[in-house]
Design a protein around this motif. Sequence first.
Motif: not given
Length: 356
Positions: A237, A267, A271, A338
């Motif tokens: 991230d 991920y 997302a 995050c």
Amino acid sequence: MPTIEQRAYQLKVKDMRSKWKGSQELREKLAASGGEETSEDREPILDGFAPDYDLRLFREAQALAAIKIEEELGDIHTDKGTRFVVMGKYMMEVWYQSPYPGDACRVPRLFVCEYCLNHHTSATGAHRHRAKCVWRHPPGDEVYRKDNLSVWQVDGRKHKQYCQQLCLLAKFFLDHKTLYYDVEPFLFYVMTCADEEGCHVVGYFSKEKNSFLNYNVSCILTLPPYQRQGYGRLLIDFSYLLTKVEGKVGSPETPLSDLGLISYRSYWKEALLRRLCSAPGPTLCIRDLSKDLAIASSDIVSTLQERGLMKYWKGKHIVLKKQEVLEEVSRRCERARCVEASCLRWSPPAAPAPPR
């Protein structure tokens, strides 16, 4: 100052040593033989070379040292190469071999300082180094901090030795790692977790200063004690956060390790589905989605196809919103860690001037 008892004991030992004359007969016998004699258990004959007190003290220390070495090496196989890396309070079993220089690549247990990453082949050397080491965090600039979590930007040209030691340590856990010493073209982003002792290395990723293929990660690693705790996702991230600040679209350099590929796919999926949950209207453009998330279009398409969320129908690619998938992602997103853009203190490095 010594106590009265200690002073009396010291005088007693001194008196014992002053009265000792040695064994003239043994010295003449050894001189005639031209070498040293050994007993049946292959120990050199030491009687007559020192007072009984010193000899007894030496043998007690020798026995204690042998017991300690046996305890340290009891859980280590006899195969050649390093089997364990001791770093701080953790002892990690290595997955691959790393080309450390000298004898460091052959010792069964390698000791690495968790702050400066210097390596030692013995526990004694590591203990002495730890007492003298003044480092408490990686070199370079702290570009991110939230609570006790920090990320440090380390330039491979300015801090060459530290980055080389970091690459050698990473080779123990990465099969495709081939870069060890040519670190100058790279920036290293080291994630640490701080406590009252200092900043402990959790993981890192490296990034080319000038990547013509828009790779935002060259190599990424989370150390084994910190795996399955969300730190790998935080590193990924953070890499995309830097890409967003640069105004670019990025993708990791391939081939990825097995764990790295699993982490990236997880991920990308979270997302993308989080973005689909909040996307207004019936249409969605892959190009706009790539720009918003800073994820390459090829990675977006492959992730959607893998999850069965993209179909080709009547000459068009259609993204499907499956309710059960969206509910699953919404539950996972509540627990996901995050990075926060407000905690970032970083600006893109200036591009090099074109040659004249």
